[in-house]
Design a protein around this motif. Structure first.
Motif, PDB file in Angstrom:
ATOM      1  N   GLU A 680      14.011   9.276  38.740  1.00  0.00           N
ATOM      2  CA  GLU A 680      13.225   8.138  38.263  1.00  0.00           C
ATOM      3  C   GLU A 680      14.159   7.063  37.723  1.00  0.00           C
ATOM      4  N   ARG A 681      13.861   5.814  38.023  1.00  0.00           N
ATOM      5  CA  ARG A 681      14.590   4.712  37.384  1.00  0.00           C
ATOM      6  C   ARG A 681      13.606   3.574  37.157  1.00  0.00           C
ATOM      7  N   GLU A 682      13.864   2.784  36.113  1.00  0.00           N
ATOM      8  CA  GLU A 682      13.010   1.635  35.835  1.00  0.00           C
ATOM      9  C   GLU A 682      13.160   0.644  36.989  1.00  0.00           C
ATOM     10  N   SER A 683      12.186  -0.262  37.104  1.00  0.00           N
ATOM     11  CA  SER A 683      12.297  -1.239  38.182  1.00  0.00           C
ATOM     12  C   SER A 683      11.857  -2.591  37.641  1.00  0.00           C
ATOM     13  N   GLY A 684      12.474  -3.649  38.177  1.00  0.00           N
ATOM     14  CA  GLY A 684      12.102  -5.001  37.745  1.00  0.00           C
ATOM     15  C   GLY A 684      12.589  -5.282  36.334  1.00  0.00           C
ATOM     16  N   ASP A 685      12.012  -6.294  35.718  1.00  0.00           N
ATOM     17  CA  ASP A 685      12.467  -6.708  34.389  1.00  0.00           C
ATOM     18  C   ASP A 685      11.711  -5.910  33.335  1.00  0.00           C
ATOM     19  N   THR A 686      12.441  -5.100  32.561  1.00  0.00           N
ATOM     20  CA  THR A 686      11.767  -4.307  31.515  1.00  0.00           C
ATOM     21  C   THR A 686      11.664  -5.105  30.216  1.00  0.00           C
ATOM     22  N   GLY A 687      12.072  -6.395  30.272  1.00  0.00           N
ATOM     23  CA  GLY A 687      11.949  -7.262  29.103  1.00  0.00           C
ATOM     24  C   GLY A 687      12.796  -6.763  27.952  1.00  0.00           C
ATOM     25  N   LEU A 688      12.232  -6.835  26.743  1.00  0.00           N
ATOM     26  CA  LEU A 688      13.017  -6.489  25.548  1.00  0.00           C
ATOM     27  C   LEU A 688      12.911  -5.012  25.188  1.00  0.00           C
ATOM     28  N   LYS A 689      12.179  -4.235  26.019  1.00  0.00           N
ATOM     29  CA  LYS A 689      11.901  -2.832  25.665  1.00  0.00           C
ATOM     30  C   LYS A 689      13.162  -2.029  25.316  1.00  0.00           C
ATOM     31  N   PRO A 690      14.184  -1.987  26.209  1.00  0.00           N
ATOM     32  CA  PRO A 690      15.364  -1.176  25.846  1.00  0.00           C
ATOM     33  C   PRO A 690      16.112  -1.711  24.624  1.00  0.00           C
ATOM     34  N   TYR A 691      16.107  -3.059  24.440  1.00  0.00           N
ATOM     35  CA  TYR A 691      16.799  -3.650  23.277  1.00  0.00           C
ATOM     36  C   TYR A 691      16.077  -3.234  21.994  1.00  0.00           C
ATOM     37  N   MET A 692      14.730  -3.300  22.047  1.00  0.00           N
ATOM     38  CA  MET A 692      13.947  -2.946  20.857  1.00  0.00           C
ATOM     39  C   MET A 692      14.126  -1.457  20.539  1.00  0.00           C
ATOM     40  N   LEU A 693      14.164  -0.658  21.604  1.00  0.00           N
ATOM     41  CA  LEU A 693      14.360   0.784  21.411  1.00  0.00           C
ATOM     42  C   LEU A 693      15.693   1.024  20.700  1.00  0.00           C
ATOM     43  N   TYR A 694      16.731   0.314  21.143  1.00  0.00           N
ATOM     44  CA  TYR A 694      18.066   0.498  20.566  1.00  0.00           C
ATOM     45  C   TYR A 694      18.076   0.084  19.093  1.00  0.00           C
ATOM     46  N   LEU A 695      17.459  -1.074  18.807  1.00  0.00           N
ATOM     47  CA  LEU A 695      17.533  -1.608  17.434  1.00  0.00           C
ATOM     48  C   LEU A 695      16.547  -0.953  16.478  1.00  0.00           C
ATOM     49  N   SER A 696      15.542  -0.245  17.045  1.00  0.00           N
ATOM     50  CA  SER A 696      14.525   0.325  16.138  1.00  0.00           C
ATOM     51  C   SER A 696      14.951   1.674  15.567  1.00  0.00           C
ATOM     52  N   GLN A 697      16.161   2.148  15.907  1.00  0.00           N
ATOM     53  CA  GLN A 697      16.628   3.442  15.371  1.00  0.00           C
ATOM     54  C   GLN A 697      17.266   3.224  13.994  1.00  0.00           C
ATOM     55  N   ASN A 698      17.003   4.136  13.061  1.00  0.00           N
ATOM     56  CA  ASN A 698      17.739   4.182  11.774  1.00  0.00           C
ATOM     57  C   ASN A 698      18.062   2.823  11.140  1.00  0.00           C
ATOM     58  N   LYS A 699      17.054   2.025  10.764  1.00  0.00           N
ATOM     59  CA  LYS A 699      17.254   0.726  10.090  1.00  0.00           C
ATOM     60  C   LYS A 699      18.101  -0.237  10.938  1.00  0.00           C
ATOM     61  N   GLY A 700      18.025  -0.096  12.256  1.00  0.00           N
ATOM     62  CA  GLY A 700      18.826  -0.952  13.141  1.00  0.00           C
ATOM     63  C   GLY A 700      18.526  -2.426  12.949  1.00  0.00           C
ATOM     64  N   PHE A 701      17.222  -2.759  12.791  1.00  0.00           N
ATOM     65  CA  PHE A 701      16.846  -4.176  12.646  1.00  0.00           C
ATOM     66  C   PHE A 701      17.453  -4.783  11.392  1.00  0.00           C
ATOM     67  N   LEU A 702      17.483  -3.988  10.308  1.00  0.00           N
ATOM     68  CA  LEU A 702      18.039  -4.490   9.044  1.00  0.00           C
ATOM     69  C   LEU A 702      19.519  -4.839   9.223  1.00  0.00           C
ATOM     70  N   TYR A 703      20.292  -3.874   9.783  1.00  0.00           N
ATOM     71  CA  TYR A 703      21.731  -4.119   9.957  1.00  0.00           C
ATOM     72  C   TYR A 703      21.976  -5.250  10.959  1.00  0.00           C
ATOM     73  N   ALA A 704      21.136  -5.312  12.002  1.00  0.00           N
ATOM     74  CA  ALA A 704      21.309  -6.362  13.012  1.00  0.00           C
ATOM     75  C   ALA A 704      21.071  -7.728  12.380  1.00  0.00           C
ATOM     76  N   SER A 705      20.036  -7.818  11.503  1.00  0.00           N
ATOM     77  CA  SER A 705      19.734  -9.099  10.834  1.00  0.00           C
ATOM     78  C   SER A 705      20.914  -9.513   9.952  1.00  0.00           C
ATOM     79  N   LEU A 706      21.463  -8.545   9.199  1.00  0.00           N
ATOM     80  CA  LEU A 706      22.589  -8.862   8.313  1.00  0.00           C
ATOM     81  C   LEU A 706      23.799  -9.309   9.141  1.00  0.00           C
ATOM     82  N   CYS A 707      23.996  -8.665  10.282  1.00  0.00           N
ATOM     83  CA  CYS A 707      25.113  -9.013  11.170  1.00  0.00           C
ATOM     84  C   CYS A 707      24.944 -10.453  11.679  1.00  0.00           C
TER      85      CYS A 707
END
Length: 1143
Positions: A680-707
């Motif tokens: 199985e592989r994703e197809s077409g534009d998955t939009g922000l889904k993988p980015y949000m998944l990455y940043l939503s782990q362990n206070k990722g958004f907080l550290y990303a905002s500070l960065c």
């Protein structure tokens, strides 16, 4: 596969056909980009690789060079590194020329800027100098773009060739690896060499020229600075030298940490691949928790080195990001001290020069990291490539009519290659052509090793051995490839329908194939998971028979089949169709022995007697004991029902089954019925889904905002620094000291924010890696057996090796650079627009066009990266299978076919990658031309307006930002595309993070009593089992009852459902109907851990974990050594008694 190969030969690739203009402008890619934009690309849409780039050509070129070097330097072994360099001299030189051209055209920028400021001050040398300078700027920028694109494209292509060659070389090496070398390099490590190390080395050529171009660029920059600020350049040089010196100890540490990180990754991968291969055993024994903890412990060690490596990389980043700030501060301060006057011309020539140098200087940490990673990877691969090989001591000849095809004269063999620790000793064996020889003896007496010695697998320590004829080999544990039943039987030979059908009949496979969904075209999973033990063994026997060899080495092939099938196979196969062949059969079935010409009785690695059955029975006590022990177990068996003579008996009922071959006619396999699904592989534009998944782990958004906030403050600081300079450099009321002091103060404050930004990104990286891995591991260990049956191991391993490595090391910094580069580009554009607002007429349409172009590009690039991911799994899977089946592949002499299959898979994996990086250059070249147009139109506007319209300070500032706009705009798009490609790894890992899990391990409200099951009565009521929702029933409503302490034998033909019934007791497969009660408790109401931990089992396939015998007896370390010794397991004690490695 073959169709692709034909296509490759028949068609010329788009790149091969491209003319000079098309090659320079990447015009040849247009058709592929257009197709990718119109529809998601499929594997078949990707054009094949050009001949030069194919793995086979690269490998042959390397071998040719190696052999010529070996001849010229007879004493020393040539270095792999220097052979690679000499193979690719031309490519390195040409890309180096483009790199130099890029540096020279880039350095022309500040000189043009200086002339422009003079024109704006009214110091022009001729009338239309402004317009000429604007035009020259455009040409310079276009030349710079052209040379840099060719530099990057050519080095990426070189990296790809290197990666393909190394993958091929590693594969070829593992085919010849000796037993001692296999102890040093486990299959998990070899997998790591291909999926991680070769990838890291492939990245290296892209960065290689950066190592010297940065130095050249710095020298040119210092020359330009000397031209504008004179002696003050000494302080600039001083700061640069201090920066580089500060970095030296960091680089050493980084190298150490990278080595440790790779070692930790190897250990974790080894443990993971072992757990995944033996997952069935872990589930049956309820050991998943323990093995998961072990892997988590190894991953913790990996985090320790990962954090250390990334922190050094962050400090490096701070050092080099702050260096332009420090250099400009030092330069201006020295100007003040040396009383060198500052004006718009020399200030902004300095600022522009430093802005141009800051990008290459900022990449120095990346260059260092890549060089270190490549060096570590190269050391590891080089060490593997010079590991000991099998030395081919068996003299193999293909002469017809030889009287003795197998001759061993006073031979000794040792797996350790140590004459003092022989595995076999005093072996004298003379086998006549057409003779049937049985090898028997106790467990561990050396029977399998004797066959391995005939195959040339065991190092010979003394004596001579000669084997004549073609060999077919059937191993003790069946080795089955992923593919159809037919592929496994033909094993690379051409289809001869009559011989094929007779083979199926002789191996009693006809009925089994009728039961499979699409006959012999049924896909059988990795290690033959959807076949029973007996069916796997018979597929192996069919593979051997179809080869029509001269010598047959059969290692206990009847142990996995029922007595009826064993008798039928023995009559039909060994005594029937192989009646005129030479056969060596290892067996424990005493019933078959009377009809053999000779029986070898083995004990402790020696042949103690060799004689026909009756002779041995008459005067060999050990043999009598063996036969009597067997009779005691089986009850006296009637030896007369074995055919006493050799005739070509064919069991008539089996032959009659070949009417019309309905199992073969169902050739068109329907994908629904197949076990192994397409990856199985994703197809077409998955939009922000993988980015949000990455940043939503362990206070990722907080550290990303500070960065992000840290970086915004840093950019704002830089702009305010330069604005202060621009506004006040010509201002007589502001003293030079105040001018410089404020400039330096702002600069010093910005450095703190660079540091905080880098630290936040390391925290995001490590925390997210930790969270993603933990979810992935939980998901895999809680997955049902059906997932492992239908998913080739390579798919999982490519995710936990290369994809995880990219998430650990590359994604966090790709995130940071993707954002920071975009912010830098827009800030440059903002400065230009504020000074000359007219430039917005050009820049706004350009931004819109750039975003459209980027979308156009990403449509193709994302699909290419996904295809690259799935083809990498196929490559990893093929490598894994080849390692586990190495002995069988060598026995059948199929190494060349497997190697060419591997080359084809390497090319299939390299193709999408090649077109992906070419597409990146295609995009950037178009963007660079556009940004050159913005810069020159901005200069053109300034030239149109009369001198004095703009203050020279702001003209200088605008153009200094404009000159770096090209660079920063392209870097921004490049980093965004790099992130879009890297995030595919997050996407791939997330696919296995939510596998539908088994039932709960523990159900708190329904835990069994501590002493359950007390009686052990089992009641099965109308039990129905099917393996998948869409598959037919395997057990059709079984009802029976076993009283406690009863001894029950379950018999039936292979494939009749015996193993499935046992699996149902352990809930490896959940019932589709009916129920199982143990001591009146419905087992489906219990937690899986509670159920499985209370039942004991000896699984069908023997399983050993890497480690000591003690560890294998008690992996959870629940018992003391005394308790383990008290388990009087006669086999274990015997084994420990004679084993040289008794721990």
């Amino acid at each position: 596969m073959d169709t692709n190969g034909e296509a490759a030969n028949s068609e010329c690739t788009p790149f091969d056909k491209a003319g000079y203009f098309s090659e320079m402008s990447f015009w040849w890619l247009n058709p592929l980009m257009k197709m990718g934009y119109e529809k998601p690309l499929e594997d078949k849409d990707v054009p094949v690789l050009g001949t030069t780039d194919r793995a086979q050509n690269q490998y042959l070129m390397f071998m040719e060079k190696l052999n010529s070097m070996k001849q010229s330097q007879s004493h020393a072994t040539p270095s792999v590194f220097w052979i690679i360099v000499s193979c690719h001299k031309r490519a390195i030189m040409v890309s180096g020329f483009f790199a130099l051209l890029k540096v020279i055209t880039l350095s022309a920028g500040p000189l043009l800027l200086k002339s422009f400021i003079n024109v704006s001050l009214g110091k022009g040398t001729f009338k239309y100098e402004g317009f000429v300078l604007a035009a020259v700027m455009f040409v310079c920028k276009c030349c710079e773009s052209l040379s840099q694109r060719q530099w990057y494209f050519r080095t990426r292509r070189l990296g790809l060739q290197l990666r393909s060659f190394l993958s091929a070389a590693i594969y070829k090496k593992q085919q010849k690896l000796s037993n001692a070398a296999k102890m040093m390099h486990s299959s998990g490590e070899i997998m790591n060499y291909v999926t991680v190390d070769a990838y890291r080395i492939g990245e290296f050529p892209y960065w290689f020229h950066q190592t010297w171009t940065t130095t050249v660029q710095l020298c040119l920059a210092l020359g330009i600075l000397y031209n504008s600020v004179g002696a003050a350049v000494v302080s600039s040089l001083g700061v640069i030298i201090i920066t580089v010196l500060c970095n030296a100890p960091l680089a050493k540490l980084q190298h150490k940490f990278q080595t440790k990180l790779m070692e930790a990754q190897d250990a974790r991968l080894k443990a993971m691949s072992e757990s995944l291969v033996h997952m069935k055993v872990l589930k049956l024994y309820a050991w998943e928790g323990h093995f998961k903890k072990v892997i988590e412990g190894l991953r913790e060690v990996e985090y320790k080195w990962l954090s250390a490596f990334q922190l050094r990389r962050a400090y490096n980043g701070v050092l080099f990001w702050s260096s332009p700030v420090l250099v400009s501060a030092a330069t201006f301060l020295t100007c003040y001290l040396l009383k060198i006057p500052l004006d718009a011309s020399n200030v902004f020539t300095t600022v522009a020069t430093l802005r141009l140098v800051q990008d290459p200087v900022r990449t120095i940490p990346d260059v260092i990291a890549v060089v270190i990673q490549a060096k570590v990877a190269f050391t590891r691969i080089s060490k593997f490539l010079v590991a000991p090989e099998l030395n081919g001591q068996v003299g193999k000849k293909y002469l017809m009519g030889i009287d003795y095809p197998i001759v061993m004269n006073s031979c000794g063999f040792s797996w350790d290659e140590n004459p003092l620790k022989p595995t076999l000793k005093n072996i004298n064996l003379f086998v006549k052509a057409g003779e049937k020889v049985a090898i028997c003896g106790e467990v561990g007496s050396g029977k399998t090793t004797l066959l391995a010695a005939v195959l040339g697998e065991v190092p010979k320590t003394e004596g001579t051995i000669q084997v004549c004829g073609k060999i077919a080999y059937v191993s003790q544990t069946a080795w089955i490839q992923t593919g159809t039943v037919q592929d496994n039987i033909l094993f690379g030979s051409l289809m001869d329908r009559q011989r094929y059908e007779e083979t199926l009949a002789r191996c009693s496979l006809v009925k089994d194939l009728e039961m499979l969904p699409v006959g012999d075209r049924t896909q059988i999973g990795e290690r033959g998971v959807n076949l029973s033990g007996g069916q796997k063994q018979r597929v192996q026997l069919a593979r051997a028979l179809y080869q029509n060899a001269d010598i047959y080495l059969l290692d206990d092939p009847f142990s996995a089949v029922d007595a009826h099938t064993a008798t039928s196979l023995f009559n039909d196969y060994v005594m029937g169709v192989l009646s005129d062949k030479t056969v060596l059969l290892v067996t424990h079935q005493v019933d078959f022995l009377p009809v053999f010409d000779s029986i070898l009785l083995m004990l402790d690695g020696e042949i103690i007697r060799s004689a026909p059955y009756q002779d041995l029975l008459a005067d060999c006590q050990e043999f009598k004991d063996l036969v009597n022990a067997h009779k005691d177990t089986i009850g006296i068996s009637d030896l007369n029902n074995i055919a006493p003579h050799r005739g070509k008996e064919i069991l008539t009922n089996d032959t009659d089954n070949i009417h019309g071959n309905k199992y073969i006619e169902q050739a068109k396999s329907s994908p629904v019925d197949q076990l192994i699904r397409r990856e199985e592989r994703e197809s077409g534009d998955t939009g922000l889904k993988p980015y949000m998944l990455y940043l939503s782990q362990n206070k990722g958004f907080l550290y990303a905002s500070l960065c992000i906030i840290s970086h915004i403050i840093f950019v704002a600081g830089q702009i305010s620094q330069n604005s202060w300079m621009a506004a006040n450099v010509q201002n007589a009321r502001v003293s030079t000291l105040k001018l410089i002091s404020v400039y330096i103060a702002i600069g010093a404050c910005t450095i703190f924010f660079v540091l905080s930004r880098s630290l936040f990104i390391v925290v995001i990286g490590v925390q997210t890696s930790r969270s993603l891995f933990s979810q992935l591991l939980n998901s895999l260990f809680r997955a049902p057996m059906s997932f492992f049956d239908s998913t080739p191991l390579g798919r999982v391993l490519s995710r936990v090796s290369s994809d995880l490595s990219i998430i650990d090391l590359d994604v966090p910094f790709a995130f940071m650079f993707g954002f920071t580069a975009s912010l830098n580009a827009y800030s440059s554009l903002g400065v230009l627009a504020v000074v000359t607002w007219e430039v917005l007429f050009v820049s706004l349409p350009m931004i819109v066009l750039a975003i459209r172009l980027q979308r156009y590009y990403l449509a193709s690039a994302k699909e290419l990266m996904r295809i690259n991911g799935t083809t990498k799994s196929a490559l990893a899977n093929h490598l894994g299978e080849s390692i586990s089946g190495a002995i069988t592949i060598r026995a059948f002499e199929e190494e060349d076919r497997f190697f060419s299959e591997n080359l084809e898979l390497v090319d299939k994996n390299a193709g999408p990658y090649f077109y992906n990086f070419a597409a990146t250059e295609w995009l950037i070249q178009r963007l660079e031309t556009m940004s050159a147009a913005v810069l020159s139109s901005s200069a053109f506007v300034m030239a149109l307006l009369p001198p004095g319209t703009f203050s020279p300070g702001f003209v200088g500032m605008a153009l200094s930002y404009g000159l770096s706009l090209n660079n920063s705009f392209v870097t921004s798009i490049q980093k965004q595309c790099d992130l879009a490609n890297k995030i595919i790894s997050v996407e791939r890992v997330s696919q296995y993070m939510d596998i539908q899990s088994e039932a709960a391990e523990v159900i708190e409200e329904n835990q069994p009593a501590p002493n359950w099951p007390q009686v052990g009565s089992v009641e099965i009521k109308d039990l129905k089992i099917r393996y998948r929702k869409d598959s037919p029933l395997v057990l059709h409503g079984i009802t029976c009852k076993f009283e406690g302490r009863d001894k029950i034998g379950i018999v039936g033909r292979t494939g009749s459902g015996k193993t499935t019934l046992i699996g149902a007791l352990f809930r490896l497969v959940e019932p589709s109907g009916g129920k199982i009660l143990i001591d009146s408790v419905d087992i489906t109401t219990l937690g899986l851990h509670d159920l499985r931990s209370r039942l004991g089992i000896i699984p069908q396939d023997p399983t050993l974990f890497q480690g000591t015998v003690r560890y294998n007896l008690d992996p959870l370390e629940k018992f003391s050594d005394k308790q383990i010794w008290e388990v009087r397991c006669i086999y274990t004690c015997n084994f420990i008694k004679f084993s040289p490695l008794s721990n």
